[in-house]
Design a protein around this motif. Structure first.
Motif, PDB file in Angstrom:
ATOM      1  N   GLY A 102      45.353  49.137  37.030  1.00  0.00           N
ATOM      2  CA  GLY A 102      46.289  48.016  37.003  1.00  0.00           C
ATOM      3  C   GLY A 102      45.600  46.708  37.330  1.00  0.00           C
ATOM      4  N   ILE A 103      44.682  46.755  38.295  1.00  0.00           N
ATOM      5  CA  ILE A 103      43.928  45.550  38.650  1.00  0.00           C
ATOM      6  C   ILE A 103      42.958  45.190  37.530  1.00  0.00           C
ATOM      7  CG2 ILE A 103      42.341  44.545  40.332  1.00  0.00           C
ATOM      8  CD1 ILE A 103      43.612  46.458  42.414  1.00  0.00           C
ATOM      9  N   VAL A 104      42.340  46.196  36.912  1.00  0.00           N
ATOM     10  CA  VAL A 104      41.477  45.954  35.752  1.00  0.00           C
ATOM     11  C   VAL A 104      42.242  45.197  34.676  1.00  0.00           C
ATOM     12  CG1 VAL A 104      40.249  47.058  33.838  1.00  0.00           C
ATOM     13  CG2 VAL A 104      39.953  47.927  36.163  1.00  0.00           C
ATOM     14  N   ALA A 105      43.470  45.628  34.405  1.00  0.00           N
ATOM     15  CA  ALA A 105      44.285  44.979  33.373  1.00  0.00           C
ATOM     16  C   ALA A 105      44.561  43.527  33.721  1.00  0.00           C
ATOM     17  CB  ALA A 105      45.585  45.745  33.179  1.00  0.00           C
ATOM     18  N   ARG A 106      44.845  43.258  34.994  1.00  0.00           N
ATOM     19  CA  ARG A 106      45.128  41.870  35.391  1.00  0.00           C
ATOM     20  C   ARG A 106      43.917  40.969  35.194  1.00  0.00           C
ATOM     21  NH1 ARG A 106      48.103  44.385  39.452  1.00  0.00           N
ATOM     22  NH2 ARG A 106      46.597  43.999  41.122  1.00  0.00           N
ATOM     23  N   PHE A 107      42.734  41.559  35.243  1.00  0.00           N
ATOM     24  CA  PHE A 107      41.510  40.782  35.022  1.00  0.00           C
ATOM     25  C   PHE A 107      41.039  40.852  33.569  1.00  0.00           C
ATOM     26  CE2 PHE A 107      41.319  40.912  39.618  1.00  0.00           C
ATOM     27  CZ  PHE A 107      40.693  39.725  39.957  1.00  0.00           C
ATOM     28  N   SER A 108      41.882  41.420  32.690  1.00  0.00           N
ATOM     29  CA  SER A 108      41.539  41.559  31.266  1.00  0.00           C
ATOM     30  C   SER A 108      40.231  42.317  31.091  1.00  0.00           C
ATOM     31  CB  SER A 108      41.452  40.181  30.587  1.00  0.00           C
ATOM     32  OG  SER A 108      42.681  39.497  30.680  1.00  0.00           O
ATOM     33  N   GLY A 109      40.057  43.364  31.906  1.00  0.00           N
ATOM     34  CA  GLY A 109      38.850  44.168  31.831  1.00  0.00           C
ATOM     35  C   GLY A 109      39.016  45.390  30.956  1.00  0.00           C
ATOM     36  N   SER A 162      35.022  47.718  33.696  1.00  0.00           N
ATOM     37  CA  SER A 162      34.277  46.468  33.605  1.00  0.00           C
ATOM     38  C   SER A 162      35.226  45.285  33.611  1.00  0.00           C
ATOM     39  CB  SER A 162      33.404  46.427  32.347  1.00  0.00           C
ATOM     40  OG  SER A 162      34.197  46.453  31.179  1.00  0.00           O
ATOM     41  N   VAL A 163      34.752  44.200  34.169  1.00  0.00           N
ATOM     42  CA  VAL A 163      35.440  42.916  34.116  1.00  0.00           C
ATOM     43  C   VAL A 163      34.384  41.864  33.802  1.00  0.00           C
ATOM     44  CG1 VAL A 163      37.257  43.590  35.738  1.00  0.00           C
ATOM     45  CG2 VAL A 163      35.166  42.523  36.613  1.00  0.00           C
ATOM     46  N   ALA A 164      34.819  40.655  33.513  1.00  0.00           N
ATOM     47  CA  ALA A 164      33.854  39.577  33.312  1.00  0.00           C
ATOM     48  C   ALA A 164      32.982  39.451  34.560  1.00  0.00           C
ATOM     49  CB  ALA A 164      34.580  38.262  33.032  1.00  0.00           C
ATOM     50  N   VAL A 165      31.704  39.176  34.356  1.00  0.00           N
ATOM     51  CA  VAL A 165      30.761  39.118  35.479  1.00  0.00           C
ATOM     52  C   VAL A 165      31.267  38.170  36.566  1.00  0.00           C
ATOM     53  CG1 VAL A 165      28.417  38.463  36.146  1.00  0.00           C
ATOM     54  CG2 VAL A 165      28.794  39.747  34.026  1.00  0.00           C
ATOM     55  N   ALA A 166      31.796  37.033  36.166  1.00  0.00           N
ATOM     56  CA  ALA A 166      32.273  36.043  37.147  1.00  0.00           C
ATOM     57  C   ALA A 166      33.438  36.558  37.973  1.00  0.00           C
ATOM     58  CB  ALA A 166      32.678  34.757  36.436  1.00  0.00           C
ATOM     59  N   ASP A 167      34.155  37.572  37.450  1.00  0.00           N
ATOM     60  CA  ASP A 167      35.345  38.080  38.137  1.00  0.00           C
ATOM     61  C   ASP A 167      35.054  39.241  39.097  1.00  0.00           C
ATOM     62  OD1 ASP A 167      36.998  36.285  36.849  1.00  0.00           O
ATOM     63  OD2 ASP A 167      37.514  37.659  35.220  1.00  0.00           O
ATOM     64  N   VAL A 168      33.837  39.732  39.122  1.00  0.00           N
ATOM     65  CA  VAL A 168      33.547  40.921  39.922  1.00  0.00           C
ATOM     66  C   VAL A 168      33.921  40.751  41.396  1.00  0.00           C
ATOM     67  CG1 VAL A 168      31.699  42.414  40.800  1.00  0.00           C
ATOM     68  CG2 VAL A 168      31.821  41.882  38.359  1.00  0.00           C
ATOM     69  N   PRO A 169      33.533  39.670  42.072  1.00  0.00           N
ATOM     70  CA  PRO A 169      33.899  39.556  43.497  1.00  0.00           C
ATOM     71  C   PRO A 169      35.402  39.588  43.735  1.00  0.00           C
ATOM     72  CG  PRO A 169      32.148  38.005  42.973  1.00  0.00           C
ATOM     73  CD  PRO A 169      32.630  38.553  41.671  1.00  0.00           C
ATOM     74  N   ALA A 170      36.176  38.829  42.961  1.00  0.00           N
ATOM     75  CA  ALA A 170      37.632  38.813  43.145  1.00  0.00           C
ATOM     76  C   ALA A 170      38.241  40.162  42.800  1.00  0.00           C
ATOM     77  CB  ALA A 170      38.252  37.710  42.287  1.00  0.00           C
ATOM     78  N   PHE A 171      37.724  40.794  41.768  1.00  0.00           N
ATOM     79  CA  PHE A 171      38.217  42.120  41.386  1.00  0.00           C
ATOM     80  C   PHE A 171      38.006  43.119  42.516  1.00  0.00           C
ATOM     81  CE2 PHE A 171      36.769  46.290  39.784  1.00  0.00           C
ATOM     82  CZ  PHE A 171      37.971  46.769  39.295  1.00  0.00           C
ATOM     83  N   LEU A 172      36.814  43.148  43.084  1.00  0.00           N
ATOM     84  CA  LEU A 172      36.528  44.097  44.162  1.00  0.00           C
ATOM     85  C   LEU A 172      37.386  43.818  45.389  1.00  0.00           C
ATOM     86  CD1 LEU A 172      32.641  44.467  43.891  1.00  0.00           C
ATOM     87  CD2 LEU A 172      34.393  46.141  43.277  1.00  0.00           C
ATOM     88  N   ALA A 173      37.627  42.555  45.697  1.00  0.00           N
ATOM     89  CA  ALA A 173      38.475  42.217  46.840  1.00  0.00           C
ATOM     90  C   ALA A 173      39.899  42.721  46.624  1.00  0.00           C
ATOM     91  CB  ALA A 173      38.474  40.705  47.054  1.00  0.00           C
ATOM     92  N   GLU A 174      40.418  42.593  45.416  1.00  0.00           N
ATOM     93  CA  GLU A 174      41.766  43.082  45.125  1.00  0.00           C
ATOM     94  C   GLU A 174      41.833  44.601  45.197  1.00  0.00           C
ATOM     95  OE1 GLU A 174      44.347  41.844  42.107  1.00  0.00           O
ATOM     96  OE2 GLU A 174      43.729  39.729  42.140  1.00  0.00           O
ATOM     97  N   VAL A 175      40.820  45.269  44.666  1.00  0.00           N
ATOM     98  CA  VAL A 175      40.812  46.732  44.705  1.00  0.00           C
ATOM     99  C   VAL A 175      40.775  47.223  46.145  1.00  0.00           C
ATOM    100  CG1 VAL A 175      39.433  48.793  44.179  1.00  0.00           C
ATOM    101  CG2 VAL A 175      39.786  47.042  42.420  1.00  0.00           C
ATOM    102  N   GLU A 176      39.929  46.621  46.960  1.00  0.00           N
ATOM    103  CA  GLU A 176      39.828  47.043  48.359  1.00  0.00           C
ATOM    104  C   GLU A 176      41.160  46.867  49.076  1.00  0.00           C
ATOM    105  OE1 GLU A 176      36.837  46.479  52.177  1.00  0.00           O
ATOM    106  OE2 GLU A 176      36.812  44.996  50.577  1.00  0.00           O
ATOM    107  N   ALA A 177      41.828  45.734  48.876  1.00  0.00           N
ATOM    108  CA  ALA A 177      43.113  45.489  49.529  1.00  0.00           C
ATOM    109  C   ALA A 177      44.179  46.462  49.039  1.00  0.00           C
ATOM    110  CB  ALA A 177      43.548  44.049  49.272  1.00  0.00           C
ATOM    111  N   ALA A 178      44.193  46.728  47.745  1.00  0.00           N
ATOM    112  CA  ALA A 178      45.198  47.633  47.185  1.00  0.00           C
ATOM    113  C   ALA A 178      44.982  49.064  47.674  1.00  0.00           C
ATOM    114  CB  ALA A 178      45.145  47.587  45.663  1.00  0.00           C
ATOM    115  N   LEU A 179      43.735  49.483  47.793  1.00  0.00           N
ATOM    116  CA  LEU A 179      43.461  50.848  48.268  1.00  0.00           C
ATOM    117  C   LEU A 179      43.803  50.998  49.749  1.00  0.00           C
ATOM    118  CD1 LEU A 179      40.139  51.660  46.395  1.00  0.00           C
ATOM    119  CD2 LEU A 179      42.384  52.674  45.995  1.00  0.00           C
TER     120      LEU A 179
END
Length: 477
Positions: free
Chosen positions: A423-430, A358-375
């Motif tokens: 790692g991306i979750v951590a950067r978003f304080s999730g 989980s991440v803050a609701v407002a961060d979901v789009p940016a979080f998903l974009a980072e995960v997709e790029a990293a994968l």
């Protein structure tokens, strides 16, 4: 008698005889009869046990725990066995026991004035929903596994599900608990009170503790008036950012009437349509992302119009590309099947490395974009299937193997892929675990990411409840 048993003061055969005297021979399972209790849904963990105990009452649970405390026998409580992090399984030593609450299924009472219901821990979630419905009320927790998961397990894991946006998680739905402690004492904390400011809230400690602090035997649950009207829509949109904009608009137009807001990728819909039966895409044209939105109201009039007005304004603003509104109960169920069968459909596509974050609701789009790029960098051609509860920020960030890849070879990369996502979750304080818990799967990871002071306090609580570490050892901490 082995040296270990001698140290405990009582051999295995003697303990089995004592257990049988309490619950009856038919409810002390050994050998092959234990097999269904020593597996978990994904097949990721194996277990062994001295026996499986099946008590039928709180008093029997307390008597069993007295013996286990005296003989230092580890105990792993079990509900419906649907947990996804291995928290419901003993270790491989065969020295502990699995204690199944599935026989304890009684409804102890419903109080329509207090809007509460007291049930035993082995009652399935679906049964609890049905009991509330028979009383003309609603118990709102809703999970894909509700036909099998139990109330005790839901409390132990602080279950979430699709209605958290409206009603909160399981911890928010519990007024009181009855639980057996590690030494066999019974904490009789069942309560119908909405206000009780008399010290530490022990039920909130027990909820989410995954059976490591106490064994829940019964609970008093919050009930709600049943909605007079429910409307459901399946919406196509271009991006998670658009979904977030739709959520904001829905809150503006429908407010507290939002009962569910689920984000689904097109690839997830494709999986379900490919492997499910009797389903079709409700939308006329594909869209990269979908939202399943449900609104509910105590007032039957006007809800449909409010949903249509919401969708109309969203279309005018260019937020959504297409939408379908369920015209019947059957269509509503079909919409929900596209969401509920998403997890199961992934197994037909090969190996799937799963993350409940989980991440803050407002961060979901940016979080998903980072995960997709990293994968794309870490695992080219792997397929990201990210879906879940956008309304509360809980995303199931699953990664399916590339088409035609070797399943076992892909799953062997579990830790590597998980490190990328976490790692991306951590950067978003999730959070590394939004609703599935820690169990044994994330125990080592928790030690790396949790605040050290919080871990110290958790260990102190564990020692206070269970100084001999008998309850579900090896889980969480």
């Amino acid at each position: 008698m082995s040296a270990r048993d001698a140290g405990r003061g009582e051999g295995a055969d003697a303990r089995l005889d004592r257990f049988r005297a309490i619950v009856g021979p038919a409810n002390v399972l050994v050998g092959a009869a234990m097999a269904p209790y020593l597996v978990e849904p994904r097949g990721l963990y194996r277990a062994n046990a001295l026996c499986v105990l099946r008590p039928g009452s709180t008093e029997e649970v307390a008597s069993l725990m007295e013996i286990c405390a005296r003989t230092r026998t580890p105990v792993t409580p079990q509900g419906g066995g649907t947990g996804l992090v291995g928290g419901q399984l003993p270790d491989l030593s065969g020295e502990g026991v699995a204690l199944s609450l599935r026989r304890m299924t009684s409804l102890r009472g419903i109080d329509p004035f207090s809007l509460s219901m007291t049930v035993e821990a082995g009652m399935t979630l679906a049964q609890a929903q049905a009991e509330a419905e028979r009383a003309g009320l609603l118990f709102p927790l809703s999970l894909a596994s509700e036909g099998s998961c139990t109330i005790g397990g839901n409390i132990a894991s602080n279950a979430g599900g699709v209605a958290v946006i409206a009603y909160g998680s399981m911890r928010d739905l519990v007024l009181g608990v009855e639980a057996v402690l590690a030494d066999g004492r019974v904490y009789r904390g069942l309560s119908r009170l909405r206000k009780d400011n008399t010290g530490y809230d022990l039920k909130d400690l027990i909820a989410g503790s995954e059976g490591t602090l106490a064994i829940v035997t019964a609970a008093t649950l919050k009930l709600f008036p049943r909605p007079a009207a429910v409307e459901t829509a399946f919406v196509g949109l271009p991006s998670p950012a658009a979904a977030l904009e739709l959520l904001a608009l829905a809150r503006e137009k429908c407010g507290g009437e939002i009962a569910a807001f689920e984000l689904i990728p097109q690839i997830g819909v494709d999986f379900v349509l490919r492997h499910g039966e009797g389903l079709r895409d409700p939308l006329a044209r594909p869209a990269p992302w979908r939202v399943l939105i449900e609104v509910a109201s105590l007032r039957p009039e006007g809800l449909s119009e409010r949903l249509l007005a919401l969708l109309g304004e969203a279309a005018e603003r260019g937020v959504i590309a297409d939408a379908a509104v369920a015209a019947s109960g059957a269509q509503r169920k079909a919409f929900w099947r596209l969401r509920e069968e998403l997890s199961d459909a992934q197994r037909y596509e090969g190996g799937s490395i799963k993350h409940d974050v989980s991440v803050a609701v407002a961060d979901v789009p940016a979080f998903l974009a980072e995960v997709e790029a990293a994968l794309e960098r870490a695992a080219p051609d792997a397929r990201l299937v990210a879906f879940g509860h956008l309304g509360d920020g809980n995303i199931h960030c699953n990664v399916s193997q590339p088409v035609g890849a070797d399943r076992d070879a892909f799953l062997a990369r579990w830790d590597e892929i998980a490190d990328v996502v976490h790692g991306i979750v951590a950067r978003f304080s999730g959070s590394i675990s939004a609703e599935h818990g820690i169990g044994q799967m994330k125990r080592e990871l928790l030690a790396r990411v949790k605040d050290p002071v919080a871990l110290d306090l958790m260990r102190a609580v564990k020692r206070a409840f269970d100084p001999s570490n008998l309850l579900n050892p090896g889980k969480v901490l």
